[in-house]
Design an enzyme around this catalytic site. Structure first.
Site, PDB file in Angstrom:
ATOM      1  N   ALA A 263       0.866  -1.150   0.158  1.00  0.00           N
ATOM      2  CA  ALA A 263      -0.106  -0.051  -0.084  1.00  0.00           C
ATOM      3  C   ALA A 263       1.062   1.274  -0.026  1.00  0.00           C
ATOM      4  CB  ALA A 263      -0.897  -0.096   1.195  1.00  0.00           C
ATOM      5  N   ASN A 266       0.050   8.123   0.393  1.00  0.00           N
ATOM      6  CA  ASN A 266      -0.168   9.323  -0.145  1.00  0.00           C
ATOM      7  C   ASN A 266      -0.891  10.384   0.776  1.00  0.00           C
ATOM      8  OD1 ASN A 266       0.781   8.192  -2.736  1.00  0.00           O
ATOM      9  ND2 ASN A 266      -1.173   6.921  -2.557  1.00  0.00           N
ATOM     10  N   GLU A 299       0.155   2.497   6.800  1.00  0.00           N
ATOM     11  CA  GLU A 299      -0.105   3.558   6.254  1.00  0.00           C
ATOM     12  C   GLU A 299      -0.741   4.884   6.809  1.00  0.00           C
ATOM     13  OE1 GLU A 299       1.432   3.183   3.560  1.00  0.00           O
ATOM     14  OE2 GLU A 299       1.405   0.858   3.743  1.00  0.00           O
TER      15      GLU A 299
HETATM   16  N1  TRP Z   1       5.883   3.626   1.119  1.00  0.00           N
HETATM   17  C1  TRP Z   1       5.090   2.131   1.004  1.00  0.00           C
HETATM   18  C2  TRP Z   1       4.778   1.826   2.543  1.00  0.00           C
HETATM   19  O1  TRP Z   1       5.700   1.185   2.893  1.00  0.00           O
HETATM   20  C3  TRP Z   1       5.721   1.368   0.142  1.00  0.00           C
HETATM   21  C4  TRP Z   1       5.994   1.528  -1.258  1.00  0.00           C
HETATM   22  C5  TRP Z   1       7.428   1.904  -1.660  1.00  0.00           C
HETATM   23  C6  TRP Z   1       5.358   1.376  -2.505  1.00  0.00           C
HETATM   24  N2  TRP Z   1       7.344   1.957  -3.064  1.00  0.00           N
HETATM   25  C7  TRP Z   1       6.382   1.550  -3.433  1.00  0.00           C
HETATM   26  C8  TRP Z   1       4.126   0.822  -2.696  1.00  0.00           C
HETATM   27  C9  TRP Z   1       5.981   1.436  -4.860  1.00  0.00           C
HETATM   28  C10 TRP Z   1       3.905   0.808  -4.105  1.00  0.00           C
HETATM   29  C11 TRP Z   1       4.870   1.118  -5.068  1.00  0.00           C
HETATM   30  O2  TRP Z   1       3.909   1.637   3.084  1.00  0.00           O
HETATM   31 ZN    ZN Z   2       5.749   2.172   4.783  1.00  0.00          ZN
END
Ligand code: TRP
Ligand code: ZN
Length: 856
Positions: A263, A266, A299
């Site tokens: 997930a 955003n 998230e």
């Molecule tokens: N930041 C997201 C999390 O850890 C995960 C994430 C990083 C991600 N790169 C991505 C999700 C690329 C989808 C595609 O919660």
């Molecule tokens: Zn994360």
């Protein structure tokens, strides 16, 4: 076409940008193959000079400076870069118009369509596939987003922040969103399409009323109610435990079926892989429910640890990920069971992160260079990153930890921070020493030796750093049991370590001695797994049996039982004898202990994994003997414990719609018993439960029991299961995974066959992971000496190198285990990986294949 192929990025090269970008206004005219994106960014000089932006395969059709069309001589653009040559004085706005094709986006980065729904994924570097930008986390902008689509009725047009306006007229729909919180490009999101909703509200502790929506495929709304419940509990928990309130008027979650990871956080518009949203007891297992709860919480928690405070650069990824994993682990511990959660997390760490840290793919929690940022979303950054936060918590205690977190939020809110800035908020003794945990790879070892002479008991702990690394501060939680009583710590003399509340810091050596003991006390070391280290202790079954009976640390009780079981499994592998009846007796006592919760008792009945045995053997491993040892011990324990297991299996079944942790624990205990009974050759119960179980948890556990025992009935049971759930993609994933992991001779052929299953597709990451990813976990089939397993995974990775490099690279990481196997396997794998490297075009696959084939 990628901008970053072959370019190594170094932490030491960090430079702030010469311009700020305080405001971005985006206009999307949505179209499946020709979406027009008009991006206006306000640039303010900091140092000024050339303005260089990045793109990724972009088609630029218009350029304006301060609202006027720019002459071609004013800039230089390629699909991957935009350089402004004529720079206005002072602040100015730059408008760039690009055209993108969501339908042709198979990488699932940037703007794409999944099941007809437009969605975006910008972390880490997907925004540059939408428009040119700095596209780095330290450039924060306020966004205004306008979305235009040919649509009517209730079509959704979503972006970050708060909704300003929404209009429908003459088949055209527009929506306008404003996000007041400055954010980096990677947190931008847009979603548009026809989806169903589950809606609710949440009132924050200061009285802000927040509209909550979870959007899913129409008709599946009832399956989103558990996710909504988890969201509200997460919001409450973050207020209570961390004092963190939500900050917008609306919080949206959208579930999509094509998604590269779990997930994405955003701002105000989380986008989820639908497997982490959709659930009802008929299609989802208890594990799915807890996965949903974890990811929803994770998230949501990013809103403060990641969004309000983000990362200065991608080297600091663990600043948001390690910390947010720690926070979601704490949430689950508070909501469910702390002891059970700790065991689950350490199992995961040992199964994924320790091997990674000893493999050619090893890297630091905060690395100093990378070739492809997408390959840094690893067990090391996430899970070891969380362990480092947990050690800080252990060293200073909950109250001081909370003060440090408050200080961190106070000082760095609205900024892009670093690990040093984070660490500086906490009162830890030697910060430079602690930072080495972030800056050196590998797992330290702690050797424990004991002596008992003239009534004095002496325990010595010595640290051996990982290869090439230095000594680290290791918080050790420890207790000594004398008979059934704990020894009073004040009677002990401690030398060589620093004593803190409830722990000792071990650097090179610590000695603890206790005089006047009638018999040698028994040490319970590293309680709660107080540091991510490998504990080396002389094997001693009597000691472990004693700990099982008398320790009060759930992790150490479980670990002692696993140690005995692993030793027994290893004896089978090596063709030596072990006291399996004694092991069965200890497990029986644990599994029937009415003072322990069922979920814990269930964990004690799950024998160490094949992977754990591979790690224990360490080198020249024979996959055939691994499988035989695992199946052999399971069968033996199953027969030794037959009566106890039958009784456990007969215990009352919770109501199918009771998805509480407690009910899940009862089901887990019954099913752990069923698994061992089935392993012992008694498959009647599993056949019945696979067909008639009242929950997906029970049906799947029964199918797994049949599959892993290689029961003759497995084939038919799996086939009728697949037929019954043909319309349920997420259930078919479970079917694919089981077919891929069956430890028989036919796995490779079966997987190749299933690749032409009408519901299988290389375009959907969940399908690839469930069939091919699971196959790579099938020890016997993937590591088959003839190389057929390696070739299958390599073929798929090579095909995906063109269409979805992130998923391709992820698949290839399974090859890091090959080093544990015979020279025959290692040669086959080297050959296969050489081929992958030769044909690979993506930076993702090239990066992994290179590291896997580099001379160590
Ligand atoms: N930041 C997201 C999390 O850890 C995960 C994430 C990083 C991600 N790169 C991505 C999700 C690329 C989808 C595609 O919660
Ligand atoms: Zn994360």
């Amino acid at each position: 076409m990628r901008t970053d192929t072959g370019q190594t990025v170094y932490l030491k090269d960090y430079q702030p940008t010469p311009y700020r970008a305080p405001h971005v206004s985006l206009m999307f005219a949505l179209h499946p193959t020709r979406t027009v994106v008009r991006a206006t960014t306000v640039f303010e000089p900091v140092t000024g000079g050339p303005l260089k932006l990045v793109g990724d395969g972009l088609n630029l059709v218009g350029v304006e400076i301060d609202g006027k069309k720019a002459p071609a001589s004013a800039y230089e653009a390629t699909p991957d870069s935009f350089v402004l040559k004529t720079i206005p004085k002072g602040a100015f706005s730059l408008t760039l118009v690009t055209v993108v094709s969501p339908d042709d986006n198979t990488e699932l980065m940037g703007l794409y369509r999944s099941n007809g729904v437009y969605c975006t994924q910008c972390e880490a570097e997907g925004y540059r596939r939408i428009t040119y930008a700095y596209d780095r986390p330290d450039v924060l902008s306020v966004y205004d987003v306008y979305i235009v689509a040919d649509a009517e009725g209730d079509t959704l047009l979503l972006s970050n922040g708060n909704l300003v306006k929404r209009e429908v007229s003459g088949g055209r729909m527009t929506a306008q969103w404003h996000d007041p919180f400055p954010k980096p490009t990677y947190l931008f999101a847009l979603v548009a399409g026809d989806l169903g909703a589950v809606s609710d509200t949440f009132t924050t502790k200061s009285g802000r009323k927040v509209a909550l929506n979870i959007y899913v495929e129409k008709g599946k709304e009832p399956r989103a109610t558990y996710a909504m419940d988890a969201l509200k509990r997460s919001m409450t928990w973050d207020e209570v435990r961390f004092g963190r309130e939500y900050d917008l008027d609306i919080f949206n979650i959208v579930a999509v079926s094509d998604f590269n990871m779990g997930a994405m956080e955003n701002k105000g518009l989380n986008v989820f892989n639908d497997r982490y949203v959709l659930a009802d007891p008929a299609v989802a297992t208890d594990q799915d429910y807890s996965g949903i709860e974890t990811v929803i919480a994770h998230e949501y928690f990013h809103n403060w640890t990641g969004n309000r405070i983000t990362c200065r650069d991608w080297f600091q990824l663990c600043l948001k990920e390690g910390l947010t994993v720690f926070r979601d682990q704490e949430f689950t511990s508070d909501e469910r069971s702390r002891g059970v959660k700790r065991i689950a997390d350490v199992r995961r760490l040992r199964a994924a992160q320790f091997p990674e840290d000893a493999s050619p793919l090893r890297h630091c929690v905060r690395p100093s260079k990378y070739d492809e940022i997408s390959n840094l979303y690893t067990a090391t950054v996430y899970d070891k990153g969380a362990e480092l936060i947990r050690m800080i918590h252990t060293m200073i205690g909950e109250a001081a930890f909370r003060v440090g977190m408050d200080l961190y939020f106070f000082k760095y809110d609205g900024t892009a921070a670093t690990i040093e800035e984070f660490i500086d908020c906490f009162p830890i003794a030697d910060k430079a020493a602690f930072l080495t945990w972030y800056q050196e790879p590998g797992t330290p070892r702690v050797t424990v030796t004991e002596e008992f002479a003239a009534g004095t008991y002496t325990l010595t702990m010595t640290q051996t750093p990982a290869e090439g690394a230095g000594l680290k501060p290791i918080p050790v939680r420890l207790a000594l049991l004398s008979g059934t009583e704990f020894v009073d710590p004040s009677t002990a003399t401690i030398t060589g370590g620093q004593v803190g509340p409830g722990h000792i810091i071990l650097t090179d050596k610590v000695t603890i001695s206790v005089p006047n003991q009638a018999t040698a006390p028994v040490a319970s070391v590293m309680r709660g797994f107080s540091a991510p280290v490998i504990i080396e202790r002389t094997p001693d079954t009597a000691r472990d049996l004693f700990l099982i009976a008398h320790d009060d640390d759930p992790f150490n009780i479980w670990d002692a039982a696993q140690r005995i079981a692993l030793a027994a499994m290893r004896a089978r592998y090596e063709g030596t004898e072990a006291d399996e009846a004694g092991l069965a007796e200890a497990l029986s006592a644990l599994a029937t202990n009415p003072d322990q919760e069922p979920a814990f008792r269930a964990l004690t009945l799950i024998l160490p994994t094949r992977q754990a045995l591979i790690e224990a053997i360490g080198s020249d491993v024979d996959p055939v003997r691994i499988e035989a040892a695992h199946q052999g011990l399971s069968a033996a324990i199953g027969s030794h414990m037959k009566d106890v297991l039958e009784r456990l299996f007969e215990s009352p079944l919770p109501a199918p719609d009771d998805v509480s942790a407690e009910a899940a624990g009862h089901r887990a205990l019954r099913n752990a018993a069923l698994t061992l009974l089935t392993a012992a050759g008694d498959s009647g119960r599993a056949v019945d439960q696979a067909a008639n179980g009242t929950t997906m948890t029970d049906r799947l556990a029964a199918l797994g029991a049949l599959a892993f025992a290689n029961a003759p009935e497995a084939d038919e049971a799996l086939k009728s299961f697949a037929a019954a759930y043909d319309g349920e993609p997420l259930v078919l994933d479970k079917y694919f995974a089981l077919e891929a992991m069956r430890p028989d001779d036919g796995a490779e052929a079966r997987v190749r066959g299933l690749m032409s299953h009408p519901k299988f597709s290389l375009k959907t990451p969940n399908r690839v992971r469930s069939l091919i990813g699971a196959f790579a976990q099938n020890v016997g089939a993937f590591h088959k000496a003839d190389g057929s397993g390696y070739r299958l995974v390599a073929e798929v990775a090579t095909a995906l190198d063109k269409s979805n490099p992130q998923v391709a690279a992820r698949l290839l990481t399974s090859f890091s285990d090959v080093r544990r196997f015979d020279s025959q396997q290692r040669e086959q794998a080297a050959d296969v990986l050489g081929g992958v490297l030769q044909s690979a075009t993506s930076s993702d696959v090239v990066d992994i294949a290179r590291r896997l084939t580099a001379k160590q």
